[in-house]
Design a protein around this motif. Structure first.
Motif, short mmCIF file in Angstrom:
data_model
loop_
_atom_site.label_atom_id
_atom_site.label_comp_id
_atom_site.label_asym_id
_atom_site.label_seq_id
_atom_site.Cartn_x
_atom_site.Cartn_y
_atom_site.Cartn_z
N ASP A 1 46.83 -9.54 3.66
CA ASP A 1 47.38 -10.70 2.96
C ASP A 1 48.90 -10.80 3.09
O ASP A 1 49.53 -11.63 2.44
N GLY A 2 49.49 -9.92 3.89
CA GLY A 2 50.94 -9.92 4.05
C GLY A 2 51.60 -8.95 3.09
O GLY A 2 50.96 -8.37 2.21
N LEU A 3 52.90 -8.77 3.28
CA LEU A 3 53.69 -7.86 2.44
C LEU A 3 54.17 -8.61 1.20
O LEU A 3 54.80 -9.66 1.32
N PRO A 4 53.87 -8.10 0.01
CA PRO A 4 54.30 -8.79 -1.21
C PRO A 4 55.82 -8.78 -1.39
O PRO A 4 56.52 -7.87 -0.94
N VAL A 5 56.32 -9.79 -2.08
CA VAL A 5 57.74 -9.88 -2.42
C VAL A 5 58.14 -8.62 -3.19
O VAL A 5 57.44 -8.19 -4.11
N GLY A 6 59.26 -8.02 -2.77
CA GLY A 6 59.79 -6.84 -3.45
C GLY A 6 59.26 -5.52 -2.93
O GLY A 6 59.75 -4.47 -3.29
N ASP A 7 58.24 -5.56 -2.09
CA ASP A 7 57.69 -4.33 -1.55
C ASP A 7 58.32 -4.06 -0.18
O ASP A 7 59.13 -4.84 0.31
N ALA A 8 57.97 -2.92 0.42
CA ALA A 8 58.52 -2.56 1.72
C ALA A 8 57.50 -1.74 2.49
O ALA A 8 56.65 -1.08 1.90
N VAL A 9 57.62 -1.81 3.82
CA VAL A 9 56.75 -1.05 4.71
C VAL A 9 57.58 -0.65 5.93
O VAL A 9 58.51 -1.36 6.32
N ALA A 10 57.23 0.47 6.54
CA ALA A 10 58.00 0.99 7.67
C ALA A 10 57.25 0.81 8.98
O ALA A 10 56.02 0.91 9.03
N SER B 1 64.10 -4.57 -6.26
CA SER B 1 63.05 -3.80 -5.60
C SER B 1 63.22 -3.81 -4.08
O SER B 1 62.83 -2.85 -3.41
N CYS B 2 63.81 -4.85 -3.54
CA CYS B 2 64.05 -4.94 -2.09
C CYS B 2 65.10 -3.94 -1.61
O CYS B 2 65.23 -3.71 -0.41
N PHE B 3 65.83 -3.37 -2.53
CA PHE B 3 66.80 -2.33 -2.19
C PHE B 3 66.29 -0.94 -2.59
O PHE B 3 66.54 0.02 -1.88
N ALA B 4 65.51 -0.86 -3.65
CA ALA B 4 64.97 0.43 -4.09
C ALA B 4 63.80 0.90 -3.22
O ALA B 4 63.74 2.07 -2.81
N ARG B 5 62.85 0.01 -2.94
CA ARG B 5 61.66 0.41 -2.15
C ARG B 5 62.02 0.93 -0.76
O ARG B 5 61.47 1.94 -0.34
N PRO B 6 62.91 0.29 -0.01
CA PRO B 6 63.28 0.86 1.28
C PRO B 6 63.93 2.24 1.17
O PRO B 6 63.72 3.10 2.03
N LEU B 7 64.68 2.47 0.10
CA LEU B 7 65.26 3.81 -0.09
C LEU B 7 64.17 4.84 -0.33
O LEU B 7 64.24 5.96 0.18
N GLU B 8 63.16 4.47 -1.10
CA GLU B 8 62.03 5.38 -1.33
C GLU B 8 61.32 5.70 0.00
O GLU B 8 60.99 6.86 0.27
N ARG C 1 75.88 -7.88 -6.31
CA ARG C 1 75.84 -7.18 -7.60
C ARG C 1 74.52 -6.42 -7.78
O ARG C 1 74.50 -5.24 -8.15
N ILE C 2 73.42 -7.08 -7.48
CA ILE C 2 72.10 -6.47 -7.65
C ILE C 2 71.90 -5.34 -6.63
O ILE C 2 71.41 -4.26 -6.97
N ALA C 3 72.28 -5.58 -5.39
CA ALA C 3 72.10 -4.56 -4.35
C ALA C 3 72.90 -3.30 -4.65
O ALA C 3 72.35 -2.19 -4.64
N VAL C 4 74.17 -3.46 -4.90
CA VAL C 4 75.03 -2.29 -5.16
C VAL C 4 74.60 -1.60 -6.45
O VAL C 4 74.50 -0.37 -6.50
N GLY C 5 74.30 -2.36 -7.48
CA GLY C 5 73.84 -1.77 -8.74
C GLY C 5 72.55 -1.00 -8.58
O GLY C 5 72.37 0.09 -9.14
N THR C 6 71.63 -1.54 -7.79
CA THR C 6 70.35 -0.87 -7.56
C THR C 6 70.54 0.42 -6.79
O THR C 6 69.93 1.45 -7.13
N VAL C 7 71.38 0.40 -5.76
CA VAL C 7 71.61 1.61 -4.98
C VAL C 7 72.26 2.69 -5.85
O VAL C 7 71.86 3.86 -5.81
N HIS C 8 73.24 2.31 -6.66
CA HIS C 8 73.87 3.28 -7.56
C HIS C 8 72.85 3.85 -8.56
O HIS C 8 72.82 5.06 -8.79
N ALA C 9 72.04 2.99 -9.16
CA ALA C 9 71.04 3.45 -10.13
C ALA C 9 70.01 4.34 -9.45
O ALA C 9 69.61 5.37 -10.01
#
Length: 174
Positions: A58-67, A98-105, A134-142
């Motif tokens: 069904d495709g990749l959901p918004v906010g998720d990530a795949v390698a 989530s688009c910044f946190a999931r790829p880091l995971e 703001r969201i990207a940098v804040g997410t990476v720091h968190a």
């Protein structure tokens, strides 16, 4: 973890993984997505088709990530994420974060120590550069503070196409 921002072409970055601002089909598109598919070669599209055939029908959901592998890119991996589209009413900042946190995971799972991100959702998906920065940098720091105490990811580089995007991210990075 070192966090930096540069103006440039994400497809030329000498990092372990680059993040693709993909659409949910994973079958290529415009902007960053199109540039990554073009630079990686047809093998990337084949890998994405295989993901759609098997694990993501069904495709990749918004906010998720795949390698996928990076194929002809300098980066070993492409971490595809689907940003929220403001034009479709997807205005929740949690989805964008989530688009910044999931790829880091995923990077940690793959053993990648360096990751390059574009300004996910800041282009055709209609999010303001300042909000994305703001969201990207804040997410990476968190994420760094709470999720990656062992230091698996050593470098996060925001690779921005325009000087306006670079300015927005530099402002957030201080």
């Amino acid at each position: 973890m070192r966090i930096e921002s540069v103006q440039g072409d994400i497809t030329t970055q000498g990092v372990d993984a680059i993040v693709n601002a993909a659409n949910s089909s994973l079958l290529g598109g415009g902007g960053v997505d199109g540039a990554i598919h073009a630079a990686a070669g047809p093998e990337l599209l084949d890998a994405c088709r295989e993901l759609r055939r098997t694990t993501l029908p069904d495709g990749l959901p918004v906010g998720d990530a795949v390698a996928t592998p990076g194929f002809r890119l300098p980066a070993r991996w492409v971490l595809h994420t689907v940003g929220p589209n403001r034009h479709r009413g997807q205005t929740d900042p949690v989805l964008l974060a989530s688009c910044f946190a999931r790829p880091l995971e995923l990077a940690v799972e793959l053993g990648a120590s360096s990751v390059a991100f574009p300004a996910v959702s800041a282009g055709v998906y209609g999010w303001a550069l300042d909000d994305v920065a703001r969201i990207a940098v804040g997410t990476v720091h968190a994420w760094q503070s709470s999720t990656d105490p062992e230091g698996g990811v050593e470098l996060v580089r925001f690779v921005l196409f325009s000087s306006a995007a670079l300015d927005a991210f530099r402002t957030e990075l201080g």
